[in-house]
Design a protein around this motif. Structure first.
Motif, PDB file in Angstrom:
ATOM      1  N   THR A  68       0.846  -1.195   0.000  1.00  0.00           N
ATOM      2  CA  THR A  68       0.000   0.000   0.000  1.00  0.00           C
ATOM      3  C   THR A  68       0.880   1.242   0.000  1.00  0.00           C
ATOM      4  OG1 THR A  68      -0.081   0.028   2.432  1.00  0.00           O
ATOM      5  CG2 THR A  68      -1.877  -1.104   1.276  1.00  0.00           C
ATOM      6  N   ASP A  69       0.295   2.373  -0.327  1.00  0.00           N
ATOM      7  CA  ASP A  69       0.975   3.644  -0.089  1.00  0.00           C
ATOM      8  C   ASP A  69      -0.065   4.739   0.120  1.00  0.00           C
ATOM      9  OD1 ASP A  69       1.494   3.189  -3.352  1.00  0.00           O
ATOM     10  OD2 ASP A  69       0.874   5.234  -2.859  1.00  0.00           O
ATOM     11  N   VAL A  70       0.328   5.724   0.913  1.00  0.00           N
ATOM     12  CA  VAL A  70      -0.559   6.815   1.298  1.00  0.00           C
ATOM     13  C   VAL A  70       0.118   8.144   0.990  1.00  0.00           C
ATOM     14  CG1 VAL A  70      -1.780   7.928   3.202  1.00  0.00           C
ATOM     15  CG2 VAL A  70      -1.572   5.425   3.138  1.00  0.00           C
ATOM     16  N   GLU A  71      -0.610   9.032   0.326  1.00  0.00           N
ATOM     17  CA  GLU A  71      -0.078  10.352  -0.050  1.00  0.00           C
ATOM     18  C   GLU A  71      -0.945  11.445   0.548  1.00  0.00           C
ATOM     19  OE1 GLU A  71       0.854  13.060  -4.060  1.00  0.00           O
ATOM     20  OE2 GLU A  71       0.353  10.924  -4.254  1.00  0.00           O
ATOM     21  N   THR A  72      -0.292  12.448   1.134  1.00  0.00           N
ATOM     22  CA  THR A  72      -0.998  13.598   1.695  1.00  0.00           C
ATOM     23  C   THR A  72      -0.278  14.867   1.270  1.00  0.00           C
ATOM     24  OG1 THR A  72      -1.656  12.332   3.645  1.00  0.00           O
ATOM     25  CG2 THR A  72      -1.827  14.711   3.797  1.00  0.00           C
ATOM     26  N   ALA A  73      -1.041  15.876   0.877  1.00  0.00           N
ATOM     27  CA  ALA A  73      -0.459  17.166   0.500  1.00  0.00           C
ATOM     28  C   ALA A  73      -1.327  18.278   1.056  1.00  0.00           C
ATOM     29  CB  ALA A  73      -0.364  17.297  -1.018  1.00  0.00           C
ATOM     30  N   HIS A  74      -0.680  19.342   1.530  1.00  0.00           N
ATOM     31  CA  HIS A  74      -1.394  20.516   2.026  1.00  0.00           C
ATOM     32  C   HIS A  74      -1.143  21.678   1.079  1.00  0.00           C
ATOM     33  CE1 HIS A  74      -2.482  18.558   5.752  1.00  0.00           C
ATOM     34  NE2 HIS A  74      -1.228  18.155   5.897  1.00  0.00           N
ATOM     35  N   LEU A  75      -2.221  22.369   0.727  1.00  0.00           N
ATOM     36  CA  LEU A  75      -2.148  23.500  -0.192  1.00  0.00           C
ATOM     37  C   LEU A  75      -2.760  24.725   0.461  1.00  0.00           C
ATOM     38  CD1 LEU A  75      -3.593  20.992  -2.478  1.00  0.00           C
ATOM     39  CD2 LEU A  75      -1.634  22.193  -3.420  1.00  0.00           C
ATOM     40  N   GLU A  76      -2.139  25.878   0.226  1.00  0.00           N
ATOM     41  CA  GLU A  76      -2.653  27.133   0.759  1.00  0.00           C
ATOM     42  C   GLU A  76      -2.983  28.077  -0.378  1.00  0.00           C
ATOM     43  OE1 GLU A  76       0.062  28.877   3.510  1.00  0.00           O
ATOM     44  OE2 GLU A  76      -0.302  27.377   5.081  1.00  0.00           O
ATOM     45  N   ILE A 100       7.730   0.104   6.462  1.00  0.00           N
ATOM     46  CA  ILE A 100       7.944   1.159   5.457  1.00  0.00           C
ATOM     47  C   ILE A 100       8.933   0.708   4.393  1.00  0.00           C
ATOM     48  CG2 ILE A 100       8.894   3.468   5.084  1.00  0.00           C
ATOM     49  CD1 ILE A 100       7.720   4.322   7.727  1.00  0.00           C
ATOM     50  N   LEU A 101       8.528   0.840   3.152  1.00  0.00           N
ATOM     51  CA  LEU A 101       9.393   0.561   2.006  1.00  0.00           C
ATOM     52  C   LEU A 101      10.119   1.825   1.575  1.00  0.00           C
ATOM     53  CD1 LEU A 101      10.352  -1.214  -0.408  1.00  0.00           C
ATOM     54  CD2 LEU A 101       8.240  -0.525  -1.591  1.00  0.00           C
ATOM     55  N   MET A 102       9.370   2.915   1.440  1.00  0.00           N
ATOM     56  CA  MET A 102       9.911   4.215   1.028  1.00  0.00           C
ATOM     57  C   MET A 102       9.090   5.308   1.711  1.00  0.00           C
ATOM     58  SD  MET A 102      12.182   4.077  -1.707  1.00  0.00           S
ATOM     59  CE  MET A 102      12.730   2.884  -2.929  1.00  0.00           C
ATOM     60  N   ARG A 103       9.725   6.469   1.913  1.00  0.00           N
ATOM     61  CA  ARG A 103       8.959   7.622   2.367  1.00  0.00           C
ATOM     62  C   ARG A 103       9.617   8.896   1.858  1.00  0.00           C
ATOM     63  NH1 ARG A 103       8.094  10.610   8.184  1.00  0.00           N
ATOM     64  NH2 ARG A 103       6.207  11.745   7.592  1.00  0.00           N
ATOM     65  N   ALA A 104       8.785   9.819   1.379  1.00  0.00           N
ATOM     66  CA  ALA A 104       9.234  11.149   0.964  1.00  0.00           C
ATOM     67  C   ALA A 104       8.419  12.168   1.740  1.00  0.00           C
ATOM     68  CB  ALA A 104       9.028  11.347  -0.538  1.00  0.00           C
ATOM     69  N   HIS A 105       9.096  13.076   2.417  1.00  0.00           N
ATOM     70  CA  HIS A 105       8.396  14.114   3.180  1.00  0.00           C
ATOM     71  C   HIS A 105       9.114  15.437   2.972  1.00  0.00           C
ATOM     72  CE1 HIS A 105       5.874  15.880   6.328  1.00  0.00           C
ATOM     73  NE2 HIS A 105       6.962  16.591   6.632  1.00  0.00           N
ATOM     74  N   VAL A 106       8.325  16.506   2.781  1.00  0.00           N
ATOM     75  CA  VAL A 106       8.931  17.829   2.605  1.00  0.00           C
ATOM     76  C   VAL A 106       8.003  18.915   3.126  1.00  0.00           C
ATOM     77  CG1 VAL A 106       8.028  18.067   0.237  1.00  0.00           C
ATOM     78  CG2 VAL A 106      10.007  19.414   0.951  1.00  0.00           C
ATOM     79  N   ASP A 117      14.602   5.142   2.417  1.00  0.00           N
ATOM     80  CA  ASP A 117      14.611   4.035   1.461  1.00  0.00           C
ATOM     81  C   ASP A 117      14.954   2.745   2.208  1.00  0.00           C
ATOM     82  OD1 ASP A 117      15.043   2.173  -0.527  1.00  0.00           O
ATOM     83  OD2 ASP A 117      16.283   3.467  -1.770  1.00  0.00           O
ATOM     84  N   ASN A 118      14.008   1.818   2.203  1.00  0.00           N
ATOM     85  CA  ASN A 118      14.224   0.527   2.860  1.00  0.00           C
ATOM     86  C   ASN A 118      14.080  -0.613   1.860  1.00  0.00           C
ATOM     87  OD1 ASN A 118      14.641  -1.249   5.055  1.00  0.00           O
ATOM     88  ND2 ASN A 118      12.427  -1.481   5.370  1.00  0.00           N
ATOM     89  N   SER A 119      14.247  -0.303   0.568  1.00  0.00           N
ATOM     90  CA  SER A 119      14.027  -1.296  -0.478  1.00  0.00           C
ATOM     91  C   SER A 119      15.047  -2.428  -0.453  1.00  0.00           C
ATOM     92  CB  SER A 119      14.036  -0.620  -1.853  1.00  0.00           C
ATOM     93  OG  SER A 119      15.274   0.034  -2.080  1.00  0.00           O
ATOM     94  N   SER A 120      16.226  -2.171   0.100  1.00  0.00           N
ATOM     95  CA  SER A 120      17.269  -3.194   0.156  1.00  0.00           C
ATOM     96  C   SER A 120      17.240  -3.979   1.460  1.00  0.00           C
ATOM     97  CB  SER A 120      18.649  -2.554  -0.011  1.00  0.00           C
ATOM     98  OG  SER A 120      18.942  -1.713   1.098  1.00  0.00           O
ATOM     99  N   GLY A 121      16.335  -3.600   2.360  1.00  0.00           N
ATOM    100  CA  GLY A 121      16.287  -4.249   3.660  1.00  0.00           C
ATOM    101  C   GLY A 121      17.096  -3.525   4.709  1.00  0.00           C
ATOM    102  N   GLN A 122      17.844  -2.528   4.291  1.00  0.00           N
ATOM    103  CA  GLN A 122      18.599  -1.688   5.210  1.00  0.00           C
ATOM    104  C   GLN A 122      18.108  -0.255   5.052  1.00  0.00           C
ATOM    105  OE1 GLN A 122      22.791  -2.468   4.203  1.00  0.00           O
ATOM    106  NE2 GLN A 122      22.937  -3.665   6.094  1.00  0.00           N
ATOM    107  N   VAL A 123      17.645   0.320   6.158  1.00  0.00           N
ATOM    108  CA  VAL A 123      17.049   1.652   6.100  1.00  0.00           C
ATOM    109  C   VAL A 123      18.097   2.720   5.830  1.00  0.00           C
ATOM    110  CG1 VAL A 123      15.729   3.390   7.338  1.00  0.00           C
ATOM    111  CG2 VAL A 123      15.218   0.972   7.669  1.00  0.00           C
TER     112      VAL A 123
END
Length: 258
Positions: A68-76, A100-106, A117-123
């Motif tokens: 699964t993956d979940v995306e959230t964005a805030h706009l003003e 968690i497989l991947m996460r992007a936050h800004v 990035d946890n795609s290789s098994g090492q975070v």
């Protein structure tokens, strides 16, 4: 979207201003397909809800293998309540066991960005503080400026914007949004749609690099207020390609609501 715009878009001197109308995006269901075979591999739902100062975009993607993956964005909106700007973004990808497989936050206001990035098994966690141009977008929210381009009647033209992405560390990319000169039947959608191509802009290096850079394609329905109806892109940086296609039930519900 679909990760979409998980990758990752000038109209000569007179770029149209973004309107608050672009923040109208009712709950919409998409099928997630393997673009090579057309076989469904999951389902997705996106929606935009109004807030006191703008809107929140939420997306949930579920795959038949349990990922699964979940995306959230805030706009003003600006002081005049007209021009939306993205101020925060989070897209988290989960394995079937909910790790968690991947996460992007800004946070586009402070510039703080984190990529996991946890795609290789090492975070691996990489963070940076970036200076974002005012026209920077991330994830599915990039649909907003694209729709504004289409509603302004621009076809067969290119517009330069910026996007944030984990590649794999936090990065800002200049991109070009290229609009096809006319609509055509998009077979996967089963109706007329206008295709938009999005790809990074490397300036003079485009001649060398462009042939090796994956393109993102998105489709919009000219008969339904330029509603976003699907895209084809990598799920995440160097991830598998996926295709989102708006379901016919969502199309029917949207037209009945008008």
């Amino acid at each position: 979207m679909g990760a979409a715009f998980a990758t990752v878009l000038m109209i000569a001197c007179t770029a149209p201003s973004l309107s608050a109308n672009a923040l109208s995006f009712p709950p919409t269901d998409f099928a997630i397909l393997n673009p090579d075979t057309g076989v469904a591999i999951g389902r997705s739902r996106y929606r935009v809800d109004s807030t006191s100062d703008g809107a929140t975009l939420d997306g949930e993607n579920g795959y038949f293998d349990g990922q699964t993956d979940v995306e959230t964005a805030h706009l003003e909106l600006d002081a005049a309540g007209q021009q939306p700007r993205q101020v925060e973004f989070d897209h988290t990808f989960y394995n079937a066991d909910k790790s968690i497989l991947m996460r992007a936050h800004v946070d586009l206001k402070s510039g703080a960005a984190t990529c996991i990035d946890n795609s290789s098994g090492q975070v691996s966690t990489q963070s940076a503080t970036l200076s974002f141009p005012a026209d920077t977008w991330a994830g599915a929210s990039i649909v907003i400026p694209i729709q504004d381009i289409l509603r302004a009647g621009v076809k067969g033209a290119s517009r330069r914007l910026h996007v944030f992405n984990c590649a794999p560390s936090p990065k800002i990319f200049a991109i070009n949004v290229n609009v096809d000169p006319g609509s055509a039947v998009w077979t996967s959608y089963g109706a007329e749609a206008l295709r938009v191509e999005v790809r990074p802009d490397f300036g003079w290096l485009n001649v060398i690099i462009a042939p090796f850079v994956p393109k993102l394609h998105a489709w919009f329905d000219p008969n339904d207020g330029w509603a976003f109806v699907g895209d084809e892109a990598a799920r995440y940086y160097k991830g598998p390609k996926i295709m989102l296609v708006k379901t016919r039930d969502s199309v029917r519900a949207a037209r009945e609501a008008k």
